[in-house]
Enzyme design. Structure first.
Site, short mmCIF file in Angstrom:
data_model
loop_
_atom_site.label_atom_id
_atom_site.label_comp_id
_atom_site.label_asym_id
_atom_site.label_seq_id
_atom_site.Cartn_x
_atom_site.Cartn_y
_atom_site.Cartn_z
N HIS A 277 0.93 -1.21 -0.05
CA HIS A 277 -0.09 0.06 0.10
C HIS A 277 0.67 1.31 0.15
O HIS A 277 2.19 0.98 0.16
CB HIS A 277 -0.96 -0.10 1.32
CG HIS A 277 -1.90 -0.96 1.04
ND1 HIS A 277 -2.99 -1.01 0.14
CD2 HIS A 277 -2.14 -2.09 2.03
CE1 HIS A 277 -3.89 -2.05 0.39
NE2 HIS A 277 -3.38 -2.66 1.74
N CYS A 320 -0.60 2.23 -4.37
CA CYS A 320 -1.33 3.55 -4.62
C CYS A 320 -0.43 4.69 -4.39
O CYS A 320 0.37 4.74 -3.52
CB CYS A 320 -2.46 3.41 -3.54
SG CYS A 320 -3.78 2.38 -4.05
#
Length: 452
Positions: A277, A320
């Site tokens: 992430h 991301c």
């Protein structure tokens, strides 16, 4: 005289109530009927992807299927997929009316296709019940879901879970095309030297299970990305090092150790792939702490990693870079092409007799899965869109294209891909990858050449 007869009747009534109570427990009065639970379970993935909760939760709240605290707990989840999963976890515990109420709410919020899906599944099960209203005492209170913790303050505003939005199975067996001897002879003299065996050291760092306070989601499909890249880099001639589920501190320490390996001195290149992430400028460790990408690049620059000076260093970041989902735009007829302004060149005066100097950071190329501020997409079976495209292009074109041109092809594949999640805000969502480069020569990987 009434008292003697009242006693036996009361005992009989008591026994009847106990028997009825056992029957209700068996049929799920205090929970959801097993067939209804099975229908939800069989359609769980579709529901998790396609449910639109904004109005649905209000309907369920009005029907007393969920409480205000439950609604807040659901809405506190990071993204819509996680919110849907949380609701699906709660529904089986909300009494015998929950399934019917859920179906009605789907119909009332124009999600009838999901209701039809559930009812079709239910009809196929062997043990169907009559309508609940015919059989159950509906004045019984619903059990309170004691497993719901108090709402947590959302502290992860810049990050979003990567979404799994389209169909497909896992990656096929990989095979890298070898370049021809003629291609190698025609290109190797003007490109970075890439002749060492192995070509270089590669590091694949993959974080999948997160335990920190930021409630980062399990990266389903991350294992596919990891194994795919390990196989790809080995086929391209690299010796691969693997790190799994590292905290930010561990990531920094082990990246530093990797950059300082003596073997880099006899290698011609290096690869680092980070899968986690992230948000703009950093990737998360499993403890929810951010590692800045500039710190990663610094560990491999000309000052801190002299063994890799003048050698190409490739970075691939699958994470991301924000929480915005690219909704895309409709293409209009007539394309306008603007010519990029030409760069002005300036020559610095050369001083004779001084040692050759290097910029602090050079000979690097970094591919990003998505643009600044946007979310990356991931398929839970096939892995991330970016890793899949990267692998496809490198397998097919490393034989006759340099890395920068291959990353342009990766961009083209990502540009054409769309999310598939009918009925949700993510249907037909887009992603756009990019890369930045300080390479000073073409970087050909020359798979299979020169021969061993």
């Amino acid at each position: 005289m009434a008292a003697p007869s009242a006693g036996p009747r009361s005992a009989l009534q008591q026994k009847g109530l106990m028997t009825a109570d056992r029957g209700r427990r068996i049929l799920g009065v205090y929970g959801m009927h097993p067939d209804h639970q099975e229908a939800l379970k069989k359609n769980r993935v579709v529901l998790a992807k396609q449910l639109l909760l904004s109005e649905l939760l209000e309907h369920l709240l009005e029907k007393d299927i969920i409480t205000l605290e439950m609604r807040e707990h659901i809405q506190a989840k990071v993204c819509s997929f996680s919110q849907n999963v949380e609701l699906l976890n709660l529904l089986p515990k909300r009494g015998p009316q929950a399934f019917d109420a859920f179906c009605v709410a789907l119909r009332e919020t124009k999600q009838g296709h999901l209701e039809d899906l559930l009812l079709t599944t239910l009809a196929g099960l062997q043990h169907l019940l009559p309508p609940l209203s015919c059989d159950y005492h509906l004045r019984l209170p619903f059990p309170v879901c004691e497993s719901c913790p108090p709402r947590k303050q959302r502290r992860l505003s810049p990050d979003t879970v990567e979404h799994s939005l389209d169909h497909g199975d896992g990656p096929p067996g990989l095979q890298v095309k070898s370049c021809t001897p003629e291609f190698y002879q025609a290109h190797y003299q003007l490109a970075y030297r890439l002749q060492s065996r192995p070509r270089g050291l590669a590091l694949v760092l993959s974080n999948v299970h997160f335990t920190g306070e930021k409630d980062l989601e399990f990266r389903s499909g991350g294992d596919v990305d990891h194994s795919t890249l390990v196989t790809l880099f080995k086929l391209l001639g690299y010796k691969v090092h693997v790190l799994l589920d590292q905290t930010a501190q561990e990531m920094q320490e082990k990246l530093r150790d990797f950059a300082q390996l003596p073997a880099h001195r006899v290698m011609d290149s290096c690869i680092v792939a980070l899968l986690s992430h992230g948000m703009e400028g950093g990737v998360y460790g499993v403890d929810g702490t951010l590692l800045q990408l500039q710190e990663v690049f610094r560990l491999f620059d000309n000052a801190n990693c002299p063994s890799l000076q003048n050698k190409p260093k490739m970075f691939f970041i699958q994470a991301c870079r924000g929480d915005e989902t690219d909704r895309g735009v409709d293409q209009q007829d007539g394309k306008n092409h603007e010519r990029s302004p030409e760069c002005e060149e300036s020559d610095a005066s050369k001083e004779e007799g001084l040692k050759m100097r290097l910029p602090t950071r050079s000979d690097m190329i970094c591919g990003y899965a998505c643009l600044r501020g946007t979310a990356a997409m991931r398929n839970t079976k096939r892995g991330s869109w970016y890793v899949e495209a990267l692998t496809q292009v490198f397998c097919e074109r490393a034989c006759d294209k340099h890395v920068a041109d291959m990353l342009v092809e990766v961009n083209a594949l990502i540009k054409e891909r769309e999310g598939y999640a009918p009925g949700t805000e993510f249907h037909r969502c887009k992603e756009m990858s990019e890369y930045c480069s300080t390479l000073c020569h073409h970087l050909y990987l020359f798979p299979g050449h020169p021969p061993t």
